[in-house]
Write a protein that holds these residues in place. Structure first.
Motif, PDB file in Angstrom:
ATOM      1  N   ILE A  29      93.549  39.717 -52.045  1.00  0.00           N
ATOM      2  CA  ILE A  29      92.227  39.484 -51.223  1.00  0.00           C
ATOM      3  C   ILE A  29      91.196  39.801 -52.267  1.00  0.00           C
ATOM      4  O   ILE A  29      91.376  40.979 -53.129  1.00  0.00           O
ATOM      5  N   ASP A  30      90.257  39.105 -52.686  1.00  0.00           N
ATOM      6  CA  ASP A  30      89.237  39.199 -53.556  1.00  0.00           C
ATOM      7  C   ASP A  30      88.026  39.994 -53.087  1.00  0.00           C
ATOM      8  O   ASP A  30      87.347  39.589 -52.112  1.00  0.00           O
ATOM      9  N   VAL A  31      88.002  41.311 -53.267  1.00  0.00           N
ATOM     10  CA  VAL A  31      87.199  42.200 -52.628  1.00  0.00           C
ATOM     11  C   VAL A  31      85.793  42.556 -53.657  1.00  0.00           C
ATOM     12  O   VAL A  31      85.085  43.400 -53.249  1.00  0.00           O
ATOM     13  N   GLY A  32      85.782  41.939 -54.715  1.00  0.00           N
ATOM     14  CA  GLY A  32      84.963  42.345 -55.660  1.00  0.00           C
ATOM     15  C   GLY A  32      83.438  42.179 -55.316  1.00  0.00           C
ATOM     16  O   GLY A  32      82.532  43.032 -55.756  1.00  0.00           O
ATOM     17  N   ASP A  33      82.994  41.213 -54.520  1.00  0.00           N
ATOM     18  CA  ASP A  33      81.695  41.115 -54.151  1.00  0.00           C
ATOM     19  C   ASP A  33      81.173  42.282 -53.053  1.00  0.00           C
ATOM     20  O   ASP A  33      79.995  42.547 -52.848  1.00  0.00           O
ATOM     21  N   GLN A  34      82.153  42.701 -52.260  1.00  0.00           N
ATOM     22  CA  GLN A  34      81.825  43.745 -51.371  1.00  0.00           C
ATOM     23  C   GLN A  34      82.414  45.222 -51.812  1.00  0.00           C
ATOM     24  O   GLN A  34      81.677  46.098 -51.276  1.00  0.00           O
ATOM     25  N   LEU A  35      83.286  45.515 -52.698  1.00  0.00           N
ATOM     26  CA  LEU A  35      83.551  46.635 -53.274  1.00  0.00           C
ATOM     27  C   LEU A  35      83.380  46.530 -54.836  1.00  0.00           C
ATOM     28  O   LEU A  35      83.782  45.700 -55.548  1.00  0.00           O
ATOM     29  N   TYR A  36      82.557  47.644 -55.494  1.00  0.00           N
ATOM     30  CA  TYR A  36      82.369  47.562 -56.655  1.00  0.00           C
ATOM     31  C   TYR A  36      83.482  48.394 -57.448  1.00  0.00           C
ATOM     32  O   TYR A  36      83.396  48.440 -58.781  1.00  0.00           O
ATOM     33  N   ILE A  37      84.222  49.098 -56.804  1.00  0.00           N
ATOM     34  CA  ILE A  37      85.303  49.982 -57.383  1.00  0.00           C
ATOM     35  C   ILE A  37      86.456  49.308 -57.780  1.00  0.00           C
ATOM     36  O   ILE A  37      87.294  49.705 -58.479  1.00  0.00           O
ATOM     37  N   THR A  38      86.853  48.091 -57.482  1.00  0.00           N
ATOM     38  CA  THR A  38      87.839  47.444 -57.664  1.00  0.00           C
ATOM     39  C   THR A  38      87.649  45.609 -57.522  1.00  0.00           C
ATOM     40  O   THR A  38      86.663  45.357 -56.507  1.00  0.00           O
ATOM     41  N   ASP A  39      88.464  44.881 -58.075  1.00  0.00           N
ATOM     42  CA  ASP A  39      88.215  43.629 -57.708  1.00  0.00           C
ATOM     43  C   ASP A  39      88.881  42.836 -56.570  1.00  0.00           C
ATOM     44  O   ASP A  39      88.810  41.962 -55.822  1.00  0.00           O
ATOM     45  N   ALA A  40      90.098  43.429 -56.478  1.00  0.00           N
ATOM     46  CA  ALA A  40      91.285  42.780 -55.456  1.00  0.00           C
ATOM     47  C   ALA A  40      92.149  43.732 -54.924  1.00  0.00           C
ATOM     48  O   ALA A  40      92.228  44.993 -55.331  1.00  0.00           O
ATOM     49  N   PHE A  41      92.570  43.581 -53.674  1.00  0.00           N
ATOM     50  CA  PHE A  41      93.544  43.946 -52.940  1.00  0.00           C
ATOM     51  C   PHE A  41      94.811  43.140 -52.849  1.00  0.00           C
ATOM     52  O   PHE A  41      94.860  41.993 -52.669  1.00  0.00           O
ATOM     53  N   VAL A  42      96.006  43.921 -53.087  1.00  0.00           N
ATOM     54  CA  VAL A  42      97.333  43.203 -52.822  1.00  0.00           C
ATOM     55  C   VAL A  42      97.824  43.859 -51.482  1.00  0.00           C
ATOM     56  O   VAL A  42      97.853  45.080 -51.733  1.00  0.00           O
ATOM     57  N   ILE A  43      98.001  43.076 -50.688  1.00  0.00           N
ATOM     58  CA  ILE A  43      98.604  43.985 -49.255  1.00  0.00           C
ATOM     59  C   ILE A  43     100.037  43.012 -48.972  1.00  0.00           C
ATOM     60  O   ILE A  43      99.922  41.996 -49.231  1.00  0.00           O
ATOM     61  N   ALA A  44     101.170  43.953 -48.537  1.00  0.00           N
ATOM     62  CA  ALA A  44     102.214  43.700 -48.458  1.00  0.00           C
ATOM     63  C   ALA A  44     102.890  44.382 -47.380  1.00  0.00           C
ATOM     64  O   ALA A  44     102.447  45.590 -47.100  1.00  0.00           O
TER      65      ALA A  44
END
Length: 129
Positions: A29-44
């Motif tokens: 998930i590209d979370v860069g626009d919502q969170l400024y502390i990271t660009d992406a989440f990898v969830i499994a």
């Protein structure tokens, strides 16, 4: 702002390492626009605690073997083996037991964020055969 090349490299490497250990429902998930502390989440997801730990170990090893090595700056949840978080700054990896994944529903929490396509290379090779 799109995911950085480094974050994309880390995310795809982590996702493939998880897939190699039979992780389920791998999502980037590209979370860069919502969170400024990271660009992406990898969830499994994993079906048991032992598999959670095996997936985490595989991800850490794969990211250490990159030309520009990556080590997590923070690791949480390893003792319980139900939900392990690996923070690589550019990406955050969440490996969850299936029950935790359903209960906490991170996918739904971040549903407004775009996903980054991930295709397991073993699936591509199988389709090519």
């Amino acid at each position: 702002m799109p995911v950085s090349e480094r974050a994309l490299e880390l995310a795809m490497t982590a996702a493939q390492a998880a897939a190699d250990k039979k992780a389920q429902d791998i999502v980037v998930i590209d979370v860069g626009d919502q969170l400024y502390i990271t660009d992406a989440f990898v969830i499994a997801s994993a079906s048991n605690e032992r598999q959670v730990v095996a997936i985490v170990d595989a991800i850490e090893e794969a990211l250490l073997n990159l030309p520009e090595k990556a080590k997590p700056v923070r690791r949480e949840g390893e003792r319980q083996g139900r939900w392990v978080l690996l923070d690589y700054v550019d990406i955050v990896v969440h490996i969850q037991h299936v029950e935790e994944r359903e209960f906490y529903a991170l996918d739904k929490l971040w549903k407004d964020c775009p996903t980054i396509p991930f295709v397991d290379r073993d699936m591509v090779e199988a389709d090519a055969s």
